[in-house]
Design a protein around this motif. Structure first.
Motif, mmCIF file in Angstrom:
data_model
loop_
_atom_site.group_PDB
_atom_site.id
_atom_site.type_symbol
_atom_site.label_atom_id
_atom_site.label_comp_id
_atom_site.label_asym_id
_atom_site.label_seq_id
_atom_site.Cartn_x
_atom_site.Cartn_y
_atom_site.Cartn_z
ATOM 1 N N TYR A 1 17.926 -95.368 -31.472
ATOM 2 C CA TYR A 1 16.757 -94.981 -32.267
ATOM 3 C C TYR A 1 16.199 -93.656 -31.782
ATOM 4 C CZ TYR A 1 12.547 -95.175 -35.012
ATOM 5 O OH TYR A 1 11.560 -94.877 -35.914
ATOM 6 N N ASP A 2 15.883 -92.770 -32.713
ATOM 7 C CA ASP A 2 15.319 -91.464 -32.384
ATOM 8 C C ASP A 2 13.805 -91.600 -32.269
ATOM 9 O OD1 ASP A 2 14.502 -88.887 -32.123
ATOM 10 O OD2 ASP A 2 15.288 -88.181 -34.044
ATOM 11 N N TYR A 3 13.301 -91.660 -31.027
ATOM 12 C CA TYR A 3 11.865 -91.861 -30.809
ATOM 13 C C TYR A 3 11.058 -90.574 -30.936
ATOM 14 C CZ TYR A 3 12.307 -96.762 -29.607
ATOM 15 O OH TYR A 3 12.531 -98.118 -29.663
ATOM 16 N N THR A 4 11.685 -89.534 -31.463
ATOM 17 C CA THR A 4 10.922 -88.355 -31.884
ATOM 18 C C THR A 4 10.702 -88.387 -33.394
ATOM 19 O OG1 THR A 4 12.863 -86.948 -32.304
ATOM 20 C CG2 THR A 4 12.006 -87.008 -30.046
ATOM 21 N N ALA A 5 11.256 -89.406 -34.079
ATOM 22 C CA ALA A 5 11.211 -89.454 -35.533
ATOM 23 C C ALA A 5 9.781 -89.652 -36.027
ATOM 24 C CB ALA A 5 12.093 -90.593 -36.041
ATOM 25 N N ALA A 6 9.493 -89.035 -37.194
ATOM 26 C CA ALA A 6 8.185 -89.209 -37.807
ATOM 27 C C ALA A 6 7.979 -90.670 -38.177
ATOM 28 C CB ALA A 6 8.078 -88.323 -39.046
ATOM 29 N N GLY A 7 6.758 -91.164 -37.936
ATOM 30 C CA GLY A 7 6.454 -92.548 -38.255
ATOM 31 C C GLY A 7 5.326 -93.071 -37.396
ATOM 32 N N ALA A 8 5.018 -94.360 -37.576
ATOM 33 C CA ALA A 8 3.937 -95.006 -36.846
ATOM 34 C C ALA A 8 4.520 -95.987 -35.832
ATOM 35 C CB ALA A 8 3.009 -95.745 -37.809
ATOM 36 N N TYR A 9 3.932 -96.001 -34.645
ATOM 37 C CA TYR A 9 4.399 -96.838 -33.547
ATOM 38 C C TYR A 9 3.229 -97.635 -32.959
ATOM 39 C CZ TYR A 9 8.384 -93.603 -33.685
ATOM 40 O OH TYR A 9 9.451 -92.840 -34.083
ATOM 41 N N PHE A 10 3.457 -98.925 -32.772
ATOM 42 C CA PHE A 10 2.484 -99.805 -32.116
ATOM 43 C C PHE A 10 2.873 -99.894 -30.644
ATOM 44 C CE2 PHE A 10 1.386 -104.558 -31.503
ATOM 45 C CZ PHE A 10 0.166 -104.251 -30.913
ATOM 46 N N VAL A 11 1.972 -99.475 -29.763
ATOM 47 C CA VAL A 11 2.279 -99.336 -28.339
ATOM 48 C C VAL A 11 1.353 -100.215 -27.506
ATOM 49 C CG1 VAL A 11 2.367 -97.723 -26.402
ATOM 50 C CG2 VAL A 11 3.087 -96.967 -28.675
ATOM 51 N N THR A 12 1.909 -100.869 -26.509
ATOM 52 C CA THR A 12 1.145 -101.638 -25.529
ATOM 53 C C THR A 12 1.495 -101.133 -24.137
ATOM 54 O OG1 THR A 12 1.074 -103.629 -26.913
ATOM 55 C CG2 THR A 12 0.715 -103.922 -24.549
ATOM 56 N N ILE A 13 0.465 -100.781 -23.355
ATOM 57 C CA ILE A 13 0.647 -100.293 -21.990
ATOM 58 C C ILE A 13 -0.151 -101.188 -21.056
ATOM 59 C CG2 ILE A 13 0.622 -98.253 -20.511
ATOM 60 C CD1 ILE A 13 0.057 -96.573 -22.969
ATOM 61 N N CYS A 14 0.446 -101.582 -19.935
ATOM 62 C CA CYS A 14 -0.192 -102.503 -19.003
ATOM 63 C C CYS A 14 -0.548 -101.828 -17.680
ATOM 64 C CB CYS A 14 0.717 -103.693 -18.711
ATOM 65 S SG CYS A 14 1.024 -104.733 -20.138
ATOM 66 N N ALA A 15 -1.582 -102.354 -17.039
ATOM 67 C CA ALA A 15 -1.934 -101.927 -15.692
ATOM 68 C C ALA A 15 -0.895 -102.453 -14.700
ATOM 69 C CB ALA A 15 -3.318 -102.437 -15.312
ATOM 70 N N HIS A 16 -0.803 -101.797 -13.564
ATOM 71 C CA HIS A 16 0.120 -102.201 -12.507
ATOM 72 C C HIS A 16 -0.117 -103.658 -12.118
ATOM 73 C CE1 HIS A 16 2.677 -101.890 -9.021
ATOM 74 N NE2 HIS A 16 1.688 -102.118 -8.190
ATOM 75 N N LEU A 17 0.962 -104.445 -12.128
ATOM 76 C CA LEU A 17 0.927 -105.868 -11.789
ATOM 77 C C LEU A 17 0.024 -106.688 -12.707
ATOM 78 C CD1 LEU A 17 0.867 -105.763 -7.869
ATOM 79 C CD2 LEU A 17 2.830 -106.066 -9.384
ATOM 80 N N GLY A 18 -0.410 -106.101 -13.823
ATOM 81 C CA GLY A 18 -1.255 -106.821 -14.766
ATOM 82 C C GLY A 18 -2.663 -107.074 -14.266
ATOM 83 N N HIS A 19 -3.136 -106.267 -13.305
ATOM 84 C CA HIS A 19 -4.484 -106.472 -12.782
ATOM 85 C C HIS A 19 -5.543 -105.970 -13.758
ATOM 86 C CE1 HIS A 19 -2.994 -107.964 -9.087
ATOM 87 N NE2 HIS A 19 -2.550 -106.814 -8.609
ATOM 88 N N SER A 20 -6.692 -106.602 -13.749
ATOM 89 C CA SER A 20 -7.788 -106.252 -14.662
ATOM 90 C C SER A 20 -8.611 -105.127 -14.053
ATOM 91 C CB SER A 20 -8.661 -107.482 -14.931
ATOM 92 O OG SER A 20 -7.901 -108.493 -15.551
ATOM 93 N N ILE A 21 -8.148 -103.899 -14.253
ATOM 94 C CA ILE A 21 -8.787 -102.738 -13.620
ATOM 95 C C ILE A 21 -9.568 -101.873 -14.603
ATOM 96 C CG2 ILE A 21 -7.040 -102.634 -11.797
ATOM 97 C CD1 ILE A 21 -5.764 -100.295 -13.327
ATOM 98 N N PHE A 22 -9.563 -102.240 -15.898
ATOM 99 C CA PHE A 22 -10.196 -101.374 -16.890
ATOM 100 C C PHE A 22 -11.570 -101.856 -17.354
ATOM 101 C CE2 PHE A 22 -5.540 -100.774 -17.846
ATOM 102 C CZ PHE A 22 -5.453 -99.546 -17.218
ATOM 103 N N GLY A 23 -11.971 -103.062 -16.973
ATOM 104 C CA GLY A 23 -13.276 -103.568 -17.393
ATOM 105 C C GLY A 23 -13.216 -105.069 -17.608
ATOM 106 N N ARG A 24 -14.179 -105.575 -18.364
ATOM 107 C CA ARG A 24 -14.289 -107.012 -18.605
ATOM 108 C C ARG A 24 -14.622 -107.298 -20.065
ATOM 109 N NH1 ARG A 24 -14.663 -110.413 -14.256
ATOM 110 N NH2 ARG A 24 -14.726 -109.434 -12.196
ATOM 111 N N ILE A 25 -14.271 -108.511 -20.495
ATOM 112 C CA ILE A 25 -14.675 -108.997 -21.809
ATOM 113 C C ILE A 25 -15.994 -109.741 -21.656
ATOM 114 C CG2 ILE A 25 -14.080 -110.481 -23.752
ATOM 115 C CD1 ILE A 25 -12.262 -108.088 -23.548
ATOM 116 N N ILE A 26 -17.012 -109.282 -22.351
ATOM 117 C CA ILE A 26 -18.323 -109.919 -22.338
ATOM 118 C C ILE A 26 -18.720 -110.208 -23.785
ATOM 119 C CG2 ILE A 26 -20.759 -109.686 -21.727
ATOM 120 C CD1 ILE A 26 -19.950 -107.827 -19.480
#
Length: 241
Positions: free
Chosen positions: A18-43
């Motif tokens: 697959y050519d990942y420079t191709a025009a189009g829309a991409y759904f991306v998920t990026i995780c913190a190292h080891l899956g730790h909760s370092i970005f905040g909290r759900i309140i």
């Protein structure tokens, strides 16, 4: 003499054809190292960013300012990961039109009950093959960056967030901030686009059911995390206050 173990080659989550420079829309998920909760909290079912989470959020919003071939769509930070939709297109006028359509759709769309049901079933996963590679271009070597590709873009984004957080004294210099890889899905039609937008919008409210929640049972998305390390950090599950 003991036989020396050869380093294991990491399996890529990208499809080689697959050519990942191709025009189009991409759904991306990026995780913190080891899956730790370092970005905040759900309140109260909403994400509350801490300073590192704010840096990651702002960095994503600034991607089009640094990369003229990118438009951003729906996006959310979660305690230990982020979801976002990115559009890639080489033509600035077309990209400007796409961005205008995104703003219109995000303002006027109200999800139906059926769409809400579909969005609850959405998961982040790698795309099925769409063999669109330009055969005139040679296959790249594993790990070799390609200009304007999705992988290169995500590497630049993660690097910028890491440097900014470290320069601000918010994160130690000897610990990775991000998980080494990311998940993506190629979005193929308008219905799928809207389902994924709804999934992203509803994700904070469904945090306790998320497969990337620190207390989630082992699954295909957290299999690379250090489960033993999580057991020592169960109090930091990203739920506030």
């Amino acid at each position: 003499m003991a036989q020396q173990r050869r380093p294991r080659r990491r399996k890529s989550l990208r499809h080689p054809q697959y050519d990942y420079t191709a025009a189009g829309a991409y759904f991306v998920t990026i995780c913190a190292h080891l899956g730790h909760s370092i970005f905040g909290r759900i309140i109260d079912q909403e994400m509350v960013l801490n300073p590192i989470g704010q840096i990651a959020h702002d960095g994503w919003q600034e991607i089009p300012e640094h990369h003229s071939y990118v438009a951003i769509d729906a996006f959310t930070m979660m305690p230990n990961h982020s979801h976002g939709i990115l559009w890639l297109h080489p033509d600035p006028d077309t990209l400007a039109s796409i961005q205008a359509d995104i703003r219109r759709d995000m303002v006027h769309h109200v999800p139906t009950d059926d769409e809400m049901s579909h969005s609850r079933d959405m998961v982040h996963h790698v795309p099925t093959p769409m063999f669109n590679r330009d055969l005139s271009r040679p296959l790249r070597e594993f790990g070799q960056p390609i200009a304007r590709s999705l992988s290169t873009l995500m590497g630049l984004y993660k690097g910028d967030v890491t440097r900014t957080a470290r320069d601000a004294g918010l994160y130690p210099p000897d610990v990775p901030l991000w998980h080494g890889r990311f998940w993506d899905r190629i979005i193929r039609n308008d219905a799928e686009l809207q389902r994924i937008r709804d999934y992203i919008h509803n994700n904070p409210a469904r945090w306790l059911e998320d497969q990337l929640h620190p207390k989630a049972p082992p699954n295909q998305f957290n299999e690379h995390f250090d489960r033993d390390h999580h057991d020592d950090d169960d109090d930091n599950d990203g739920v506030g206050p």
